[in-house]
Design a protein around this motif. Structure first.
Motif, PDB file in Angstrom:
ATOM      1  N   LEU A 193      17.789   5.327 -55.851  1.00 40.21           N
ATOM      2  CA  LEU A 193      18.822   6.258 -55.583  1.00 40.21           C
ATOM      3  C   LEU A 193      18.892   7.763 -56.370  1.00 40.21           C
ATOM      4  CD1 LEU A 193      21.400   6.323 -53.705  1.00 40.21           C
ATOM      5  CD2 LEU A 193      22.732   5.806 -55.809  1.00 40.21           C
ATOM      6  N   LEU A 194      18.682   7.695 -57.507  1.00 43.40           N
ATOM      7  CA  LEU A 194      18.540   8.871 -58.201  1.00 43.40           C
ATOM      8  C   LEU A 194      17.252  10.007 -57.521  1.00 43.40           C
ATOM      9  CD1 LEU A 194      19.375   7.553 -61.776  1.00 43.40           C
ATOM     10  CD2 LEU A 194      20.805   9.475 -60.516  1.00 43.40           C
ATOM     11  N   VAL A 195      16.165   9.078 -57.457  1.00 42.42           N
ATOM     12  CA  VAL A 195      14.882  10.149 -57.089  1.00 42.42           C
ATOM     13  C   VAL A 195      14.972  10.641 -55.734  1.00 42.42           C
ATOM     14  CG1 VAL A 195      13.284   8.195 -56.283  1.00 42.42           C
ATOM     15  CG2 VAL A 195      12.408  10.290 -57.659  1.00 42.42           C
ATOM     16  N   THR A 196      15.480   9.910 -54.934  1.00 40.07           N
ATOM     17  CA  THR A 196      15.782  10.188 -53.546  1.00 40.07           C
ATOM     18  C   THR A 196      16.560  11.574 -53.344  1.00 40.07           C
ATOM     19  OG1 THR A 196      15.517   7.888 -52.621  1.00 40.07           O
ATOM     20  CG2 THR A 196      16.615   9.531 -51.299  1.00 40.07           C
ATOM     21  N   HIS A 197      17.897  11.286 -54.286  1.00 38.24           N
ATOM     22  CA  HIS A 197      18.736  12.485 -54.476  1.00 38.24           C
ATOM     23  C   HIS A 197      18.155  13.823 -55.012  1.00 38.24           C
ATOM     24  CE1 HIS A 197      22.137  14.825 -55.328  1.00 38.24           C
ATOM     25  NE2 HIS A 197      21.961  14.690 -56.816  1.00 38.24           N
ATOM     26  N   PHE A 198      17.410  13.400 -56.106  1.00 38.16           N
ATOM     27  CA  PHE A 198      16.669  14.781 -56.594  1.00 38.16           C
ATOM     28  C   PHE A 198      15.812  15.368 -55.726  1.00 38.16           C
ATOM     29  CE2 PHE A 198      17.752  12.555 -61.032  1.00 38.16           C
ATOM     30  CZ  PHE A 198      18.915  13.302 -61.054  1.00 38.16           C
ATOM     31  N   GLY A 247      -0.439  15.015 -54.098  1.00 34.23           N
ATOM     32  CA  GLY A 247       0.328  14.286 -55.144  1.00 34.23           C
ATOM     33  C   GLY A 247       0.922  13.024 -55.070  1.00 34.23           C
ATOM     34  N   SER A 248       1.406  12.213 -56.066  1.00 33.03           N
ATOM     35  CA  SER A 248       2.001  10.864 -55.885  1.00 33.03           C
ATOM     36  C   SER A 248       2.869  10.997 -57.131  1.00 33.03           C
ATOM     37  CB  SER A 248       0.912   9.945 -56.194  1.00 33.03           C
ATOM     38  OG  SER A 248       0.237  10.095 -57.480  1.00 33.03           O
ATOM     39  N   MET A 249       3.691   9.847 -57.223  1.00 35.91           N
ATOM     40  CA  MET A 249       4.704   9.500 -58.267  1.00 35.91           C
ATOM     41  C   MET A 249       4.078   9.586 -59.549  1.00 35.91           C
ATOM     42  SD  MET A 249       8.095  10.355 -57.953  1.00 35.91           S
ATOM     43  CE  MET A 249       8.733   9.889 -56.322  1.00 35.91           C
ATOM     44  N   GLY A 250       2.978   8.537 -59.319  1.00 35.83           N
ATOM     45  CA  GLY A 250       2.218   8.430 -60.735  1.00 35.83           C
ATOM     46  C   GLY A 250       1.780   9.652 -61.276  1.00 35.83           C
ATOM     47  N   ALA A 251       1.241  10.659 -60.507  1.00 35.74           N
ATOM     48  CA  ALA A 251       0.831  11.730 -60.918  1.00 35.74           C
ATOM     49  C   ALA A 251       1.835  12.488 -61.576  1.00 35.74           C
ATOM     50  CB  ALA A 251      -0.218  12.629 -59.931  1.00 35.74           C
ATOM     51  N   GLU A 257      14.586  13.466 -67.385  1.00 36.20           N
ATOM     52  CA  GLU A 257      13.019  13.479 -67.242  1.00 36.20           C
ATOM     53  C   GLU A 257      12.849  13.072 -65.407  1.00 36.20           C
ATOM     54  OE1 GLU A 257       9.138  10.827 -68.661  1.00 36.20           O
ATOM     55  OE2 GLU A 257      11.175  10.414 -69.291  1.00 36.20           O
ATOM     56  N   LEU A 258      13.531  12.000 -64.973  1.00 38.23           N
ATOM     57  CA  LEU A 258      13.424  11.421 -63.721  1.00 38.23           C
ATOM     58  C   LEU A 258      13.517  12.701 -62.724  1.00 38.23           C
ATOM     59  CD1 LEU A 258      13.068   9.440 -61.699  1.00 38.23           C
ATOM     60  CD2 LEU A 258      15.573   8.938 -61.576  1.00 38.23           C
ATOM     61  N   ARG A 259      14.471  13.789 -63.184  1.00 38.83           N
ATOM     62  CA  ARG A 259      14.690  14.869 -62.440  1.00 38.83           C
ATOM     63  C   ARG A 259      13.572  15.849 -62.281  1.00 38.83           C
ATOM     64  NH1 ARG A 259      19.530  17.252 -60.783  1.00 38.83           N
ATOM     65  NH2 ARG A 259      19.222  19.435 -59.983  1.00 38.83           N
ATOM     66  N   ASN A 260      12.778  16.127 -63.264  1.00 40.69           N
ATOM     67  CA  ASN A 260      11.680  16.781 -63.679  1.00 40.69           C
ATOM     68  C   ASN A 260      10.442  16.097 -62.679  1.00 40.69           C
ATOM     69  OD1 ASN A 260      13.213  18.428 -65.278  1.00 40.69           O
ATOM     70  ND2 ASN A 260      12.332  17.660 -67.216  1.00 40.69           N
ATOM     71  N   VAL A 261      10.440  14.631 -62.871  1.00 42.46           N
ATOM     72  CA  VAL A 261       9.371  14.161 -62.046  1.00 42.46           C
ATOM     73  C   VAL A 261       9.650  14.395 -60.508  1.00 42.46           C
ATOM     74  CG1 VAL A 261       8.509  11.871 -61.513  1.00 42.46           C
ATOM     75  CG2 VAL A 261       8.795  12.325 -63.816  1.00 42.46           C
ATOM     76  N   VAL A 296       8.815   7.978 -50.355  1.00 40.80           N
ATOM     77  CA  VAL A 296       8.472   7.138 -51.578  1.00 40.80           C
ATOM     78  C   VAL A 296       7.640   5.748 -51.176  1.00 40.80           C
ATOM     79  CG1 VAL A 296       9.291   5.759 -53.389  1.00 40.80           C
ATOM     80  CG2 VAL A 296      10.514   7.883 -52.825  1.00 40.80           C
ATOM     81  N   THR A 297       6.470   5.716 -51.539  1.00 40.20           N
ATOM     82  CA  THR A 297       5.568   4.511 -51.169  1.00 40.20           C
ATOM     83  C   THR A 297       5.792   3.488 -51.832  1.00 40.20           C
ATOM     84  OG1 THR A 297       3.778   5.249 -52.483  1.00 40.20           O
ATOM     85  CG2 THR A 297       3.904   6.411 -50.376  1.00 40.20           C
ATOM     86  N   PRO A 298       5.362   2.133 -51.685  1.00 42.38           N
ATOM     87  CA  PRO A 298       5.420   1.214 -52.762  1.00 42.38           C
ATOM     88  C   PRO A 298       4.677   1.508 -54.071  1.00 42.38           C
ATOM     89  CG  PRO A 298       4.949   0.234 -50.572  1.00 42.38           C
ATOM     90  CD  PRO A 298       4.695   1.574 -50.291  1.00 42.38           C
ATOM     91  N   GLU A 299       3.473   1.959 -53.708  1.00 48.03           N
ATOM     92  CA  GLU A 299       2.891   2.393 -55.077  1.00 48.03           C
ATOM     93  C   GLU A 299       3.714   3.394 -56.056  1.00 48.03           C
ATOM     94  OE1 GLU A 299       1.581   2.580 -52.059  1.00 48.03           O
ATOM     95  OE2 GLU A 299       0.097   1.028 -52.170  1.00 48.03           O
ATOM     96  N   ASP A 300       4.635   4.212 -55.139  1.00 54.08           N
ATOM     97  CA  ASP A 300       5.319   5.305 -56.166  1.00 54.08           C
ATOM     98  C   ASP A 300       6.441   4.406 -56.899  1.00 54.08           C
ATOM     99  OD1 ASP A 300       4.146   7.590 -55.112  1.00 54.08           O
ATOM    100  OD2 ASP A 300       5.353   7.780 -53.539  1.00 54.08           O
ATOM    101  N   LEU A 301       6.988   3.445 -56.264  1.00 51.06           N
ATOM    102  CA  LEU A 301       7.953   2.613 -56.608  1.00 51.06           C
ATOM    103  C   LEU A 301       7.434   1.919 -57.914  1.00 51.06           C
ATOM    104  CD1 LEU A 301      11.130   1.426 -56.706  1.00 51.06           C
ATOM    105  CD2 LEU A 301      10.197  -0.400 -55.066  1.00 51.06           C
ATOM    106  N   THR A 302       6.324   1.213 -57.877  1.00 55.07           N
ATOM    107  CA  THR A 302       5.689   0.488 -58.810  1.00 55.07           C
ATOM    108  C   THR A 302       5.527   1.482 -60.261  1.00 55.07           C
ATOM    109  OG1 THR A 302       4.564  -0.704 -57.501  1.00 55.07           O
ATOM    110  CG2 THR A 302       3.621  -0.575 -59.563  1.00 55.07           C
ATOM    111  N   ALA A 303       5.276   2.717 -59.913  1.00 54.48           N
ATOM    112  CA  ALA A 303       5.124   3.541 -61.077  1.00 54.48           C
ATOM    113  C   ALA A 303       6.117   4.213 -61.533  1.00 54.48           C
ATOM    114  CB  ALA A 303       4.383   4.987 -60.547  1.00 54.48           C
ATOM    115  N   LEU A 304       7.386   4.411 -60.652  1.00 56.39           N
ATOM    116  CA  LEU A 304       8.729   4.644 -61.133  1.00 56.39           C
ATOM    117  C   LEU A 304       9.251   3.470 -62.180  1.00 56.39           C
ATOM    118  CD1 LEU A 304      10.158   5.973 -58.014  1.00 56.39           C
ATOM    119  CD2 LEU A 304       9.929   7.464 -60.063  1.00 56.39           C
ATOM    120  N   MET A 305       9.022   2.220 -61.581  1.00 63.34           N
ATOM    121  CA  MET A 305       9.707   1.060 -62.336  1.00 63.34           C
ATOM    122  C   MET A 305       8.861   0.620 -63.436  1.00 63.34           C
ATOM    123  SD  MET A 305      12.498   0.298 -60.979  1.00 63.34           S
ATOM    124  CE  MET A 305      13.307   0.620 -59.495  1.00 63.34           C
TER     125      MET A 305
END
Length: 447
Positions: A320-325, A376-380, A359-363, A340-349
């Motif tokens: 919810l937070l990363v979607t908002h940001f 780009g990707s969430m992991g990167a 930090e999440l906001r900066n990401v 947000v892909t499944p791979e992104d979710l895995t990296a976030l969790m």
């Protein structure tokens, strides 16, 4: 999250009865919920009730073909379509993918490969549905729900605590790691309390100097008005109280105990009345034991202690937070927020989030900027090493240029509503005003 753990579902369109039965048996044995229809024309009807995560369709069937079914689906809302055919060839597969098919399998199929493709397609669709639900929910948020964003038990408990504490005019000490949102909570306590119509004065105690404190905060007779006087009738927020110099702590204690300040050169004190909120990212008792925080000052500011949870303790809020940001930064940078892909979710969790929500906001910002360039990707975005190659000559110039661009775009995106600009940038209103002056920005010229 519930959407990533629920049983996946597939709707099969296959006219051959034996093949249909074989596919049903395979999917049920793999733990899927399955429905099957003999004609592609029946898919639209079954989709409404069954709501599959993915569609598996034969290409050549009487009536509507699999390719025609693909063309009839709305790619924005329909589940992904995987085609299967005994008559497929490379040109057909290539064209199907170009037309929007998620994948193409030739008969006789290899079960493991089919299951893998369907699983990936299902994950993608369920993630897209989750993201859309979060976006819809964000549109309906208001008040404290929008300030303290999240649905986890810890976040709900914090919102309830803030609502309770806002009603009682007592000092509150906010304790939490860096980036947990202590100033946001302080502002919420002010905005929801009896002093909401009064000023909110935030002071970073780490920046205070014992040499200039009295003149800055108390003012001078016949000269500048002290900052503490400007908080009269409102709220005084002492951030990083543990970093306050000891002489300054003594002066603050006198103000809090006496309810008055004496400007330099004045014969009589001036009464002040404000609610005191304080914040620290360390254990206050430890700071007292180590001689960095006065015990009598702590007793004055910790009538109630409010502990803010780390992001590690509220992982259910991450999506919810990363979607908002990302929505906020997409507006600032005039682009579309990436999915947000499944791979992104895995990296976030998997990340430990030592910097918490900040930090999440900066990401999220880095992810949006990368997506703006088509990469780009969430992991990167989480694993950032080094500086960009096109950094200006000095670090100071780089930071100033970056802040100037970001604040300018935020002012435009929020049409000059400075409270909304401050919230979007994740900084306090006072900090925003100081940066605008420092960077020489002209708000009126930007609008």
């Amino acid at each position: 999250m519930s959407d990533t753990s629920e049983t996946p579902s597939v709707l099969i369109a296959e006219d051959d009865r034996s093949m249909r039965t074989s596919l049903i048996d395979l999917m049920e044995a793999a733990g899927w919920r399955v429905e099957a229809v003999p004609r592609a024309e029946k898919v639209a009807e079954r989709m409404v009730e069954f709501q599959p995560d993915v569609i598996l369709s034969d290409v050549r069937m009487p009536g509507m073909s699999g390719l025609e079914l693909l063309a009839s689906l709305n790619p924005q809302i329909s589940p992904p379509l995987v085609l299967i055919s005994a008559h497929g060839d490379i040109p057909m597969a290539t064209q199907a993918i170009k037309d929007g098919a998620y994948g193409f399998i030739e008969k006789p199929y290899e079960p493991r490969r089919l299951l893998n493709i369907l699983a990936h397609a299902s994950d993608q669709h369920r993630m897209r549905r989750t993201t859309q639900r979060l976006k819809d929910r964000l549109l309906n948020l208001s008040g404290l729900d929008r300030i303290l964003l999240g649905a986890s038990a810890r976040t709900r408990g914090l919102r309830d605590e803030v609502l309770d504490l806002a009603e009682i005019d007592v000092p509150v000490l906010l304790q939490g790691e860096t980036g947990t949102g202590k100033e946001l909570v302080a502002r919420a306590l002010h905005d929801l309390g009896k002093r909401a119509d009064g000023p909110f004065l935030a002071i970073n105690c780490a920046t205070l100097s014992a040499d200039t404190f009295e003149e800055d905060m108390f003012g001078r007779e016949g000269g500048a008005r002290g900052r503490l006087l400007s908080a009269d009738g409102g709220t005084l927020f002492l951030d990083e109280i543990g970093a306050c110099p000891m002489p300054v702590q003594a002066a603050l204690l006198r103000v809090i105990e006496d309810g008055e300040v004496r400007p330099l050169g004045a014969d009589t004190p001036v009464p002040v009345n404000f609610r005191v909120l304080s914040a620290t990212n360390e254990d206050a008792d430890t700071a007292v034991a180590e001689g960095r925080l006065r015990k009598d000052l702590l007793f004055r500011i910790n009538r109630v202690v409010c502990a803010l949870p780390t992001l590690r303790e509220r992982r259910d809020d991450i999506m919810l937070l990363v979607t908002h940001f990302m929505q906020e930064f997409a507006r600032v940078y005039e682009t579309t927020p990436p999915d947000v892909t499944p791979e992104d979710l895995t990296a976030l969790m998997a990340h430990d989030w030592p910097g918490n929500v900040r930090e999440l906001r900066n990401v999220a910002e880095r992810r949006v900027l990368a997506a703006r360039r088509g990469a780009g990707s969430m992991g990167a975005a989480i694993q950032v090493d080094g500086l960009p190659e096109d950094v200006p000559v000095t670090l100071r110039e780089s930071v100033a240029a970056y802040e100037r661009e970001l604040i300018s775009k935020a002012i435009k995106a929020h049409e000059g509503r400075m409270d909304a600009v401050a919230e979007a940038l994740g900084i306090g209103r006072r900090t925003l005003n100081e940066k605008i002056v420092k960077l020489g920005l002209d708000k009126d010229a930007l609008l």
